[in-house]
Design an enzyme around this catalytic site. Structure first.
Site, PDB file in Angstrom:
ATOM      1  N   GLU A  67      -6.463   9.342   5.028  1.00  0.00           N
ATOM      2  CA  GLU A  67      -6.912   7.995   5.902  1.00  0.00           C
ATOM      3  C   GLU A  67      -8.359   7.307   6.476  1.00  0.00           C
ATOM      4  O   GLU A  67      -9.127   8.560   6.906  1.00  0.00           O
ATOM      5  CB  GLU A  67      -6.131   7.693   7.022  1.00  0.00           C
ATOM      6  CG  GLU A  67      -4.761   7.909   5.858  1.00  0.00           C
ATOM      7  CD  GLU A  67      -3.122   7.526   7.374  1.00  0.00           C
ATOM      8  OE1 GLU A  67      -2.653   7.255   6.813  1.00  0.00           O
ATOM      9  OE2 GLU A  67      -3.815   8.573   8.257  1.00  0.00           O
ATOM     10  N   CYS A 120     -14.354   4.839  10.784  1.00  0.00           N
ATOM     11  CA  CYS A 120     -13.944   6.289  11.422  1.00  0.00           C
ATOM     12  C   CYS A 120     -13.051   7.107  10.169  1.00  0.00           C
ATOM     13  O   CYS A 120     -12.079   6.633   9.526  1.00  0.00           O
ATOM     14  CB  CYS A 120     -12.798   6.172  11.908  1.00  0.00           C
ATOM     15  SG  CYS A 120     -11.762   8.301  12.971  1.00  0.00           S
ATOM     16  N   CYS A 144      -6.826  19.665   7.894  1.00  0.00           N
ATOM     17  CA  CYS A 144      -7.620  20.323   9.278  1.00  0.00           C
ATOM     18  C   CYS A 144      -7.223  22.091   9.488  1.00  0.00           C
ATOM     19  O   CYS A 144      -5.660  22.199   9.638  1.00  0.00           O
ATOM     20  CB  CYS A 144      -8.100  19.565  10.851  1.00  0.00           C
ATOM     21  SG  CYS A 144      -9.629  20.524  11.224  1.00  0.00           S
ATOM     22  N   CYS A 148      -4.941  21.714  16.095  1.00  0.00           N
ATOM     23  CA  CYS A 148      -4.616  21.973  17.180  1.00  0.00           C
ATOM     24  C   CYS A 148      -3.577  21.277  18.141  1.00  0.00           C
ATOM     25  O   CYS A 148      -2.167  20.326  16.457  1.00  0.00           O
ATOM     26  CB  CYS A 148      -6.079  21.044  18.028  1.00  0.00           C
ATOM     27  SG  CYS A 148      -7.422  21.301  17.714  1.00  0.00           S
ATOM     28  N   CYS A 171      -2.366  17.317  17.375  1.00  0.00           N
ATOM     29  CA  CYS A 171      -2.537  16.647  16.237  1.00  0.00           C
ATOM     30  C   CYS A 171      -1.900  16.125  15.081  1.00  0.00           C
ATOM     31  O   CYS A 171      -1.583  17.689  14.445  1.00  0.00           O
ATOM     32  CB  CYS A 171      -4.363  17.235  16.276  1.00  0.00           C
ATOM     33  SG  CYS A 171      -5.644  16.286  14.676  1.00  0.00           S
ATOM     34  N   CYS A 181      -6.119   7.961  16.893  1.00  0.00           N
ATOM     35  CA  CYS A 181      -6.721   9.146  17.375  1.00  0.00           C
ATOM     36  C   CYS A 181      -5.443   9.735  16.682  1.00  0.00           C
ATOM     37  O   CYS A 181      -4.409  10.085  17.991  1.00  0.00           O
ATOM     38  CB  CYS A 181      -7.865   9.596  18.578  1.00  0.00           C
ATOM     39  SG  CYS A 181      -8.902   8.874  18.750  1.00  0.00           S
TER      40      CYS A 181
END
Ligand code: SAH
Ligand code: SF4
Length: 338
Positions: free
Chosen positions: A84, A97, A104, A108, A111, A326
Site C-alpha cells: 500500500e 508515503c 516487515c 513492532c 504496528c 501510520c
C-alpha cells in the site's frame, strides 16, 4: 534504473553516453509513459529499447479516498505480493508515503505491518513505480511536494534500493524534489543509519517510541540489538546532523509511554541532538494490544517538550477510517473489501 545503471546499459548497447541522460530525464523528470514519446531518440533505437525495457507504474488494484482527502492505493506486485502507498494532502503540501518492503521483519508490537510478517524487499522499480502510479492519480493542479519512506517495511533494511531511490527522487533530472523534502524513517538500525547519514543528505526520521529500554524492548524487539543509547549516540555523533533534518518519531500509547516523566526523560535523552519531535497518537487497528492516548496526555507531553526547547509536532492522523494512517498498512491481505 539509476542514471549510473543506464550509463552502463547504454554503453553495452554501443550508444553514446548522452543517451543515458536523455532517457533518465524522459523517464523520471518528464514522466513519459512509453518510449514512443521520446522524440529526440531515433525510432530504430526506441524499438530496441522497447524490446529490452519497460516503463511502468504498479498494477493498482484499488484506491480508497478518505473524507480528509487522503488516498490510499493497493498495488499488486508481479509475484502477487501486495503493498500500500498513501497520498496525503495537507495545506500546500502533497506527500507520498511509500512502502519499502512487502511486510516487515521487525515486528513492532503496535504496528499492523509488523504483525503480518516479512515477505521481501521491494525492487528499485517497485519503489519508483509507486511514484509513477501516484502521479497518474493526481488531479491536473496537483504536484507531489514531499516523499516519505514511512509506509510498509523498514527502509534501511532495503538499504541499496532505498539509497538509489532517494537519489532519483532528489536528482534535478529525476523526480526533482529537494533533499529535505524526502524523509527516510527507520526503527533505528544503527549501522545502516550511520551509513545513511554519510551517504545521503535526505532527511532522517527515527522511531524512538519509548524513553526506557525496558519499555522499548517490549514495543520494538529491535531494541535488544540497538538499544536507545546506541541510537541516540549515533545521532549525536554525526557531525553533519545539524545541516540535515532529523525527526524523532514517538508513537504515543495510552498508559504505556504517555506520562509527564516520559516527556522529561525524552527531553533529557535528546539533549544535544538537533531534531524536532513528532508525537504520533497511536492508531488502533483490529486486534491491537494498545489503546489510543488521551488528547490531553498528548498535548501535555507536547507542552513539556516545548518547555524544554524542542519543536514538537503532533502528527494528525490522516485517512484513519480507510486504515491509511501510520501503522495501519498491511496490503489488505485478509480484509474483506469494502
Ligand atoms: N519501519 C519504519 C518506517 C515505517 S513505520 C519505522 O518504523 O520508522 C512509520 C511510523 O509509523 C513509525 O514511526 C512507527 O513507529 C509508526 N507506527 C507504526 N504503527 C503505528 C500505529 N499503529 N499508530 C501510530 N503510529 C504507528
Ligand atoms: Fe516495521 Fe516500522 Fe512497523 Fe516496526 S513500525 S514493524 S519497523 S514498519
Amino acid at each position: 534504473m539509476t542514471y549510473a545503471e543506464m550509463l552502463i546499459d547504454i554503453a553495452a548497447l554501443c550508444e553514446k553516453p548522452y543517451r543515458a541522460k536523455q532517457l533518465f530525464a524522459w523517464v523520471y523528470k518528464r514522466g513519459v509513459e512509453g518510449f514512443d514519446a521520446m522524440t529526440d531518440i531515433s525510432i530504430a533505437f526506441r524499438e530496441r529499447l522497447k524490446d529490452l525495457y519497460c516503463i511502468k507504474g504498479l498494477k493498482v488494484l484499488d484506491v480508497r479516498t478518505s473524507i480528509d482527502g487522503t488516498r490510499k492505493f493497493l498495488s499488486e506486485l508481479d509475484d502477487s505480493n501486495r503493498i500500500e502507498s498513501v497520498i496525503i494532502a495537507e495545506g500546500s503540501r502533497l506527500t507520498l508515503c511509500v512502502s519499502t518492503q512487502a511486510g516487515c521483519a521487525l515486528g513492532c508490537r503496535f504496528c499492523m505491518t509488523g504483525a503480518g510478517g516479512f515477505m521481501r524487499n521491494l525492487t528499485l522499480g517497485e519503489l519508483t513505480g509507486q511514484v509513477f502510479s501516484a502521479k497518474a492519480m493526481l488531479e491536473p493542479d496537483e504536484r507531489l511536494t514531499n516523499v516519505v519512506l514511512m509506509g510498509m517495511g523498514e527502509p534501511l533494511a532495503n538499504y541499496d534500493n532505498v539509497v538509489k531511490f532517494t537519489g532519483i527522487l532528489i536528482d534535478g533530472q529525476g523526480f526533482g524534489l529537494s533533499h529535505n523534502k524526502v524523509t527516510v524513517s527507520t526503527a533505528g538500525l544503527v549501522p545502516a543509519m550511520e551509513r545513511f547519514m554519510e551517504e545521503s543528505n535526505c532527511s532522517l526520521a527515527v522511531s524512538l517510541n519509548a524513553t526506557t529500554d525496558e519499555v522499548r524492548d517490549r514495543l520494538m524487539p529491535i531494541n535488544r540489538k540497538y538499544p536507545i543509547d546506541e541510537v541516540i549516540t549515533a545521532l549525536r555523533a554525526f557531525k553533519g546532523a545539524g545541516k540535515r533534518h532529523v525527526t524523532i518519531e514517538y508513537v504515543v500509547l495510552r498508559d504505556v509511554n504517555d506520562s509527564a516523566d516520559d516527556a522529561h526523560r525524552l527531553a533529557q535523552l535528546l539533549r544535544g541532538v538537533p531534531c524536532k519531535i513528532n508525537l504520533i497518537p497511536f492508531n488502533e487497528f483490529p486486534g491491537a494490544a494498545f489503546k489510543s492516548p488521551d488528547n490531553q496526555r498528548v498535548n501535555a507531553m507536547s507542552k513539556l517538550l516545548q518547555d524544554h526547547g524542542y519543536t514538537v509536532i503532533v502528527r494528525a492522523s490522516k485517512g484513519q477510517e480507510i486504515q491509511a494512517a501510520c501503522g495501519q498498512l498491511r496490503g489488505w491481505r485478509d480484509e474483506a473489501k469494502a
